[in-house]
Design an enzyme around this catalytic site. Sequence first.
Site, PDB file in Angstrom:
ATOM      1  N   ASP A 282       2.797   2.212   7.936  1.00 23.59           N
ATOM      2  CA  ASP A 282       1.571   1.488   7.587  1.00 23.59           C
ATOM      3  C   ASP A 282       1.854   0.166   6.863  1.00 23.59           C
ATOM      4  O   ASP A 282       1.453  -0.022   5.713  1.00 23.59           O
ATOM      5  CB  ASP A 282       0.683   2.402   6.722  1.00 23.59           C
TER       6      ASP A 282
ATOM      7  N   ASP B 158       0.851  -1.201   0.000  1.00 22.80           N
ATOM      8  CA  ASP B 158       0.000   0.000   0.000  1.00 22.80           C
ATOM      9  C   ASP B 158       0.883   1.245   0.000  1.00 22.80           C
ATOM     10  O   ASP B 158       0.663   2.201   0.739  1.00 22.80           O
ATOM     11  CB  ASP B 158      -0.937   0.000   1.218  1.00 22.80           C
TER      12      ASP B 158
HETATM   13  P1  ADP Z   1      -3.991   4.188   8.429  1.00 27.69           P
HETATM   14  O1  ADP Z   1      -3.627   4.729   7.080  1.00 27.69           O
HETATM   15  O2  ADP Z   1      -4.303   2.733   8.383  1.00 27.69           O
HETATM   16  O3  ADP Z   1      -5.030   4.993   9.112  1.00 27.69           O
HETATM   17  P2  ADP Z   1      -1.234   4.807   9.184  1.00 27.69           P
HETATM   18  O4  ADP Z   1      -0.310   3.855   9.840  1.00 27.69           O
HETATM   19  O5  ADP Z   1      -0.971   5.123   7.758  1.00 27.69           O
HETATM   20  O6  ADP Z   1      -2.722   4.263   9.404  1.00 27.69           O
HETATM   21  O7  ADP Z   1      -1.239   6.134  10.030  1.00 27.69           O
HETATM   22  C1  ADP Z   1      -2.131   7.175   9.736  1.00 27.69           C
HETATM   23  C2  ADP Z   1      -1.440   8.522   9.870  1.00 27.69           C
HETATM   24  O8  ADP Z   1      -0.952   8.685  11.206  1.00 27.69           O
HETATM   25  C3  ADP Z   1      -0.223   8.684   8.979  1.00 27.69           C
HETATM   26  O9  ADP Z   1      -0.563   9.181   7.725  1.00 27.69           O
HETATM   27  C4  ADP Z   1       0.622   9.670   9.746  1.00 27.69           C
HETATM   28  O10 ADP Z   1       0.189  10.988   9.496  1.00 27.69           O
HETATM   29  C5  ADP Z   1       0.313   9.322  11.188  1.00 27.69           C
HETATM   30  N1  ADP Z   1       1.331   8.401  11.748  1.00 27.69           N
HETATM   31  C6  ADP Z   1       1.322   7.059  11.655  1.00 27.69           C
HETATM   32  N2  ADP Z   1       2.378   6.516  12.290  1.00 27.69           N
HETATM   33  C7  ADP Z   1       3.068   7.553  12.810  1.00 27.69           C
HETATM   34  C8  ADP Z   1       4.265   7.651  13.581  1.00 27.69           C
HETATM   35  N3  ADP Z   1       4.947   6.561  13.959  1.00 27.69           N
HETATM   36  N4  ADP Z   1       4.708   8.880  13.948  1.00 27.69           N
HETATM   37  C9  ADP Z   1       4.009   9.980  13.572  1.00 27.69           C
HETATM   38  N5  ADP Z   1       2.886   9.956  12.846  1.00 27.69           N
HETATM   39  C10 ADP Z   1       2.399   8.754  12.453  1.00 27.69           C
HETATM   40 MN    MN Z   2      -1.951   4.839   5.929  1.00 27.13          MN
END
Ligand code: ADP
Ligand code: MN
Length: 257
Positions: A210, A193
């Site tokens: 992600d 993804d």
């Molecule tokens: P999903 O897309 O399934 O909701 P993600 O893992 O992509 O989950 O996280 C969503 C958002 O949260 C990311 O786009 C980013 O902005 C923020 N994020 C995720 N992991 C982190 C991290 N380790 N540190 C800072 N921000 C994060």
């Molecule tokens: Mn994501």
Amino acid sequence: MDSKIDKADAKVQKIRERKRRKSSEDRKVGSEIFDKITLETLYKLANQDYLDVLNGAVSTGKEANVLKGITKNNNYVAVKIYRIATSDFKKMDYYVHGDPRFNIKTKNKRQLIYAWVNKEFKNLKRLHNAGVNVPEPIVNSNNVLIIEFIGDTKGNPAPPVKNQPPKDSEEFFNKLLVQLKKFVHDGKLVHGDLSNYNILNQNEEPLIIDVSQSVVLDNPISHELLQRDIKTLVNEYKKLGVKTSYEEVYKYVDFKL
Ligand code: ADP
Ligand code: MN
């Protein structure tokens, strides 16, 4: 800031302050966004010192919320909480069942989410150990995953590239390709993804996030997913002015089982 999440944060803190007693009152504590098991899981992680305070939402996604947490030692962590009610089980089933590391017999939704979170943790661990630029995983429990917070020292999260394009897209893209190749060759995983939504711009360094759906190379869908990932990236970075092509990137990544 999401006020619903703030309200839930306050509730989590309130539970922590309270003495642990299994009263019916305790069990009744709920919230609009966290169900009972999520609250109990957060409470347990807090008691194990993985978390002291939840400090607001970083992102409210389709299947998960990412919150900023603070530990007792005043370090920031990212707390990713999968929602049991609204997760896409068909997708999870598809990715989890093709993975020889996860021999999932259950069709139970909750168990499937827990396996999914565990898969994200293991994938992050594997990638981090391989030296790929990903957040270091800290702990997972049930539908909650705690990982390294990517951001500045003031607690501002690094933005996804989608929201903050690189200053020098050519240079950034080259760094990204190094990470992508390492992901496949050393991490021995395909992301599945990959897009500028799942790449953070941390001071002009690409950081990949992600990875719950990422698959091992042995997975019969790995090659197809890699091809799709490359197509997406090439499209996105062409729009940002990078001169590249699918063939060039595919050749560079050099996928073989
Ligand atoms: P999903 O897309 O399934 O909701 P993600 O893992 O992509 O989950 O996280 C969503 C958002 O949260 C990311 O786009 C980013 O902005 C923020 N994020 C995720 N992991 C982190 C991290 N380790 N540190 C800072 N921000 C994060
Ligand atoms: Mn994501």
